[in-house]
Design a protein around this motif. Structure first.
Motif, PDB file in Angstrom:
ATOM      1  N   ASP A  57      22.492 -13.550  -1.128  1.00  0.00           N
ATOM      2  CA  ASP A  57      22.047 -12.278  -0.560  1.00  0.00           C
ATOM      3  C   ASP A  57      21.894 -11.185  -1.604  1.00  0.00           C
ATOM      4  O   ASP A  57      21.363 -10.113  -1.312  1.00  0.00           O
ATOM      5  CB  ASP A  57      23.017 -11.805   0.519  1.00  0.00           C
ATOM      6  CG  ASP A  57      22.999 -12.727   1.738  1.00  0.00           C
ATOM      7  OD1 ASP A  57      21.927 -13.297   2.029  1.00  0.00           O
ATOM      8  OD2 ASP A  57      24.046 -12.858   2.392  1.00  0.00           O
ATOM      9  N   GLY A  58      22.385 -11.417  -2.813  1.00  0.00           N
ATOM     10  CA  GLY A  58      22.279 -10.388  -3.841  1.00  0.00           C
ATOM     11  C   GLY A  58      23.143  -9.180  -3.535  1.00  0.00           C
ATOM     12  O   GLY A  58      22.664  -8.040  -3.565  1.00  0.00           O
ATOM     13  N   ILE A  59      24.449  -9.420  -3.239  1.00  0.00           N
ATOM     14  CA  ILE A  59      25.360  -8.310  -2.971  1.00  0.00           C
ATOM     15  C   ILE A  59      25.402  -7.424  -4.212  1.00  0.00           C
ATOM     16  O   ILE A  59      25.633  -7.890  -5.324  1.00  0.00           O
ATOM     17  CB  ILE A  59      26.768  -8.815  -2.630  1.00  0.00           C
ATOM     18  CG1 ILE A  59      26.711  -9.773  -1.423  1.00  0.00           C
ATOM     19  CG2 ILE A  59      27.694  -7.635  -2.352  1.00  0.00           C
ATOM     20  CD1 ILE A  59      26.233  -9.132  -0.162  1.00  0.00           C
ATOM     21  N   MET A  60      25.206  -6.073  -4.026  1.00  0.00           N
ATOM     22  CA  MET A  60      25.006  -5.163  -5.149  1.00  0.00           C
ATOM     23  C   MET A  60      26.331  -4.549  -5.609  1.00  0.00           C
ATOM     24  O   MET A  60      27.082  -3.973  -4.816  1.00  0.00           O
ATOM     25  CB  MET A  60      24.027  -4.055  -4.759  1.00  0.00           C
ATOM     26  CG  MET A  60      22.651  -4.567  -4.340  1.00  0.00           C
ATOM     27  SD  MET A  60      21.522  -3.243  -3.859  1.00  0.00           S
ATOM     28  CE  MET A  60      21.336  -2.400  -5.418  1.00  0.00           C
ATOM     29  N   ILE A  61      26.599  -4.678  -6.931  1.00  0.00           N
ATOM     30  CA  ILE A  61      27.724  -4.003  -7.592  1.00  0.00           C
ATOM     31  C   ILE A  61      27.139  -3.361  -8.847  1.00  0.00           C
ATOM     32  O   ILE A  61      26.526  -4.044  -9.678  1.00  0.00           O
ATOM     33  CB  ILE A  61      28.848  -4.987  -7.967  1.00  0.00           C
ATOM     34  CG1 ILE A  61      29.304  -5.772  -6.721  1.00  0.00           C
ATOM     35  CG2 ILE A  61      30.014  -4.251  -8.611  1.00  0.00           C
ATOM     36  CD1 ILE A  61      30.292  -6.886  -7.032  1.00  0.00           C
ATOM     37  N   TYR A  62      27.310  -2.027  -9.001  1.00  0.00           N
ATOM     38  CA  TYR A  62      26.626  -1.342 -10.112  1.00  0.00           C
ATOM     39  C   TYR A  62      27.534  -0.289 -10.719  1.00  0.00           C
ATOM     40  O   TYR A  62      28.599   0.056 -10.184  1.00  0.00           O
ATOM     41  CB  TYR A  62      25.321  -0.718  -9.635  1.00  0.00           C
ATOM     42  CG  TYR A  62      25.442   0.149  -8.413  1.00  0.00           C
ATOM     43  CD1 TYR A  62      25.822   1.489  -8.502  1.00  0.00           C
ATOM     44  CD2 TYR A  62      25.160  -0.356  -7.143  1.00  0.00           C
ATOM     45  CE1 TYR A  62      25.921   2.288  -7.387  1.00  0.00           C
ATOM     46  CE2 TYR A  62      25.251   0.437  -6.010  1.00  0.00           C
ATOM     47  CZ  TYR A  62      25.636   1.771  -6.131  1.00  0.00           C
ATOM     48  OH  TYR A  62      25.736   2.556  -5.039  1.00  0.00           O
ATOM     49  N   ASN A  63      27.097   0.251 -11.861  1.00  0.00           N
ATOM     50  CA  ASN A  63      27.896   1.225 -12.607  1.00  0.00           C
ATOM     51  C   ASN A  63      27.389   2.646 -12.368  1.00  0.00           C
ATOM     52  O   ASN A  63      26.446   2.872 -11.607  1.00  0.00           O
ATOM     53  CB  ASN A  63      27.904   0.888 -14.094  1.00  0.00           C
ATOM     54  CG  ASN A  63      26.497   0.840 -14.676  1.00  0.00           C
ATOM     55  OD1 ASN A  63      25.539   1.295 -14.050  1.00  0.00           O
ATOM     56  ND2 ASN A  63      26.379   0.286 -15.876  1.00  0.00           N
ATOM     57  N   ASP A  64      28.041   3.621 -13.065  1.00  0.00           N
ATOM     58  CA  ASP A  64      27.691   5.030 -12.872  1.00  0.00           C
ATOM     59  C   ASP A  64      26.254   5.312 -13.289  1.00  0.00           C
ATOM     60  O   ASP A  64      25.559   6.115 -12.646  1.00  0.00           O
ATOM     61  CB  ASP A  64      28.641   5.916 -13.678  1.00  0.00           C
ATOM     62  CG  ASP A  64      30.024   5.976 -13.041  1.00  0.00           C
ATOM     63  OD1 ASP A  64      30.151   5.590 -11.865  1.00  0.00           O
ATOM     64  OD2 ASP A  64      30.969   6.414 -13.715  1.00  0.00           O
ATOM     65  N   ALA A  65      25.802   4.697 -14.382  1.00  0.00           N
ATOM     66  CA  ALA A  65      24.435   4.957 -14.837  1.00  0.00           C
ATOM     67  C   ALA A  65      23.421   4.511 -13.785  1.00  0.00           C
ATOM     68  O   ALA A  65      22.407   5.195 -13.551  1.00  0.00           O
ATOM     69  CB  ALA A  65      24.185   4.231 -16.167  1.00  0.00           C
TER      70      ALA A  65
END
Length: 721
Positions: A57-65
């Protein structure tokens, strides 16, 4: 997971640590595989915008940028499925996931996408790099995306290219203008030193010595040859552009060597220095003499056109009024054609009715002379019945011949057809069978009843003409609820309608005749037997009423003409039965009625009815005699007057003159005319009413009592017939 994962990563790390991952396919954060933990740690500690898309499913985890790039979508994107998080680019991300989870990589430079980051669509450009992330089993378990937005650079480069292209176009334009002779001089003004360096063409067009132009001119020298009327405007334009900087354009006249003034246009641009001071003012001169002459000619032409337009508008207004008069004449002609169609049958029936009236009266006279009074009631009933039927025929003829446009009112169409049935049978003749099928519970319609009667009669006449050897006419009503499709086919809004259809068993129509049937003056009848206005006027009546008319026909099998009329949401008015004369309301003490009519029989009958009811009745035979009574001090509670009176003063004129001294005078007009114009174009003042001859005496008595008691006052007093 290393402690740095739990402690670092800025705001993004705090959000990741506090997120309820158990609600996603990843499960609780403490159960994550090492490959996921390691990758998330790399993402959170990176200064570059990175997002991890984990699992199918492409679960999204991302950083501040990346959260800065996400805009208004942050923080809701965290933990979401990438295809749902960015639905506007779901197809693009679907391709990314398939390639990445298949072990492939993707790289895009200045990829153009449309994203909804701040509640509206934005066109953005990005450098995108996608790489697979291996799971514990060594197979791709997610996709790592590095997202670097390049929108500002792309737009800046685009603007630079557009500016360069515009500059090239301007250079080409100047070169073309120079080669074509449109530019007739150039200058550069050194503003701090007030020195103009001009070329030879500039000096020549200003009527100056070219040598002075090479040495440099002052502003004072330059404006010396400007037309006196243009100097103030030129000075104001120069001061304005020097104060603000930027582009400049101004037209004025200069005197050349031949002593004549010519129109030129100066175009330039004021350039500022680093300190905000105006330094240079370069520009070019354009010859606009011919353009100004053309503009002047154009202005003269426009003035002439405006004058012509005003004249044309007046002519159109006059022509429109003439066409309206012609249309009304044609409408009247068509109505009279219908009356002509009636006359044969009506003359026969009217003679029969007159025979019944005169015969009954003769027998009554004979029986009175014989002293045989027992049969009088029978003869009186026969005479009254014949008189009522004769009055009905007369009213029908007057309705069809009247000229004024009548107001629509709620109408029971079934009742209208029932009232027309005898008239239609007489008109079409004995060889045509009439069948009426009225729908039960038929909705009322808001129509002009007289126009609807006219339309119905014309449809029946057309049906009769299509059956020269006789046949059957069926008049049928029905309630219709038109949906979108049915309404579109009939060019009507969807809704509720009632239909009135006339079907014959005649010859039918060909498609080309159907196509032209509603055209004015189109007729298939022989010359002299029809104006070709009947169907066109029926069509106009239906459309003005908010309805439609349609033809359904087959050659050799007859024709159906259907009127579709909008449903009226309300009740129709019910006729209130009048009391008989014995029960009519009686006069109060000393109430007086003036009767003005040139017909002695009418005066005699009205006077006797009034005296029987206790009124004091005064008679006058014309308007002049009636006015003398009205201008006296005799008590008059009501004026009953015919409209058409001899002696040069009609009933309305007499009533208006009487109201000068008796402003509250109540007036009941009795008339045999159908035209409302007979009482002033249909306009009645308060306290006036109309009763149409012939009338029953009960109606007269009730109307007189109502008016005296002020029940019928007002500008819209009821008209009775």
């Amino acid at each position: 997971m290393p402690n740095t994962f739990y402690a670092g990563g800025g705001e993004g790390g705090r959000l990741v640590r506090g997120y309820d991952w158990a609600s996603t396919a990843l499960g609780p954060i403490d159960t994550w595989p090492q490959s996921l933990r390691t990758t998330v740690g790399i993402v959170l500690l990176s200064p570059v915008p990175i997002v991890l898309l984990w699992g199918e499913d492409g679960i999204m985890i991302y950083n501040d940028a990346y959260s800065v790039f996400a805009g208004g979508r942050h923080p809701h994107l965290l933990g979401s499925k990438v295809r749902e998080g960015w639905p506007e680019v779901a197809d693009f991300n679907d391709h990314v996931m398939k390639v990445g989870l298949g072990g492939g990589t993707l790289a895009y430079k200045d990829q153009e996408l449309t994203l909804h980051r701040h509640g509206r669509p934005e066109q953005v450009w990005m450098n995108l790099d996608y790489s697979p992330v291996l799971g514990e089993d060594g197979r791709p378990a997610g996709v790592l995306a590095v997202v670097v937005e390049t929108t500002e650079r792309v737009l800046a480069e685009r603007r630079l290219r557009e500016s360069e292209a515009l500059a090239r176009e301007n250079v080409e334009r100047v070169q073309l203008a120079l080669s074509a002779g449109a530019i007739i001089g150039t200058w550069i003004w050194d503003i701090p030193d007030d020195r103009f360096a001009v070329d030879e063409a500039f000096a020549r067009n200003f009527g100056l010595d070219p040598a002075l132009g090479r040495e440099g001119l002052s502003t004072e020298q330059l404006v010396e040859t400007v037309h006196p009327d243009d100097k103030a405007g030129l000075a104001a334009a120069i001061n304005e552009v020097v104060a603000r900087g930027g582009a400049y354009a101004h037209q004025y006249r200069v005197r050349r060597a031949d002593g004549r003034y010519y129109w030129i246009e100066a175009n330039g641009r004021v350039e500022y220095g680093p300190g905000g001071m105006p330094l240079r003012f370069p520009g070019v001169l354009l010859d606009v003499e011919e353009r100004r002459a053309a503009e002047a000619e154009r202005d003269r032409a426009n003035a002439m056109l405006r004058a012509l337009t005003e004249t044309l508008e007046q002519r159109v207004t006059e022509r429109t009024a003439e066409l309206m008069r012609t249309e009304e004449a044609l409408r009247q002609s068509q109505k009279m054609e219908a009356v002509g169609q009636l006359t044969g049958g009506i003359a026969h029936d009217f003679n029969n009715l007159l025979a019944g009236i005169s015969g009954s009266l003769e027998l009554m006279q004979t029986r009175l002379a014989q002293g045989r009074l027992t049969d009088l009631d029978r003869y009186m009933t026969a005479a009254q019945g014949a008189a009522k039927r004769a009055a009905a025929l007369t009213h029908r003829l007057l309705a069809f011949s009247r000229r004024q446009t009548l107001d629509p009112r709620p109408t029971n169409v079934n009742a209208l057809i029932h009232g027309m049935e005898d008239l239609i049978r007489r008109t079409v003749g004995p060889s045509v069978q009439i069948e009426v099928v009225g729908a039960a519970g038929l909705w009322p319609a808001l129509v002009d009843p007289n126009q609807l009667e006219n339309a119905l009669l014309n449809l029946c006449i057309n049906a009769r003409d299509a059956m020269p050897d006789g046949g059957r006419i069926t008049i049928e009503t029905a309630n219709k609820w038109l949906d979108e499709r049915a309404a579109r086919e009939r060019e009507l809004p969807p809704g509720q309608y009632l239909s009135l259809c006339v079907t014959d068993t005649g010859s039918g129509m060909t498609p080309d005749v159907i196509a032209r049937a509603f055209d004015p003056f189109f007729t298939t009848k022989p010359t002299g037997q029809g104006t070709g206005l009947g169907l066109s006027m029926i069509y106009g009546f239906a459309r003005q009423t908010g309805g439609q008319v349609r033809i359904y026909s087959e050659v050799g099998h007859g024709t159906t003409m259907c009127l579709y009329l909008p449903r009226y949401y309300g009740e129709t008015e019910c006729d209130v039965p009048l009391p008989d004369l014995a029960g009519a309301p009686r006069a109060e003490q000393d109430e007086t009625v003036l009767i003005v009519d040139d017909e002695p029989t009418v005066r005699m009958l009205v006077t006797e009815v009034l005296e029987d009811l206790g009124y004091t009745a005064i008679e006058a035979a014309d308007g002049v005699a009636g006015l003398r009574v009205l201008q006296s001090d005799v008590r008059i509670d009501l004026l009953v007057s015919d409209v058409g009176l001899p002696g040069g003063m009609n009933g309305r004129q007499m009533a208006d003159a009487a109201r000068v001294s008796r402003p509250d005078l109540k007036v009941l007009f009795i008339t045999g005319y159908a035209e409302n114009a007979a009482v002033g174009n249909g306009h009645l003042e308060p306290g006036m009413a109309v009763l149409t001859k012939p009338f029953v005496m009960e109606a007269l008595a009730s109307r007189i009592r109502e008016m005296i008691e002020n029940k019928a006052e007002g500008p819209n007093a009821e008209r009775m017939s």
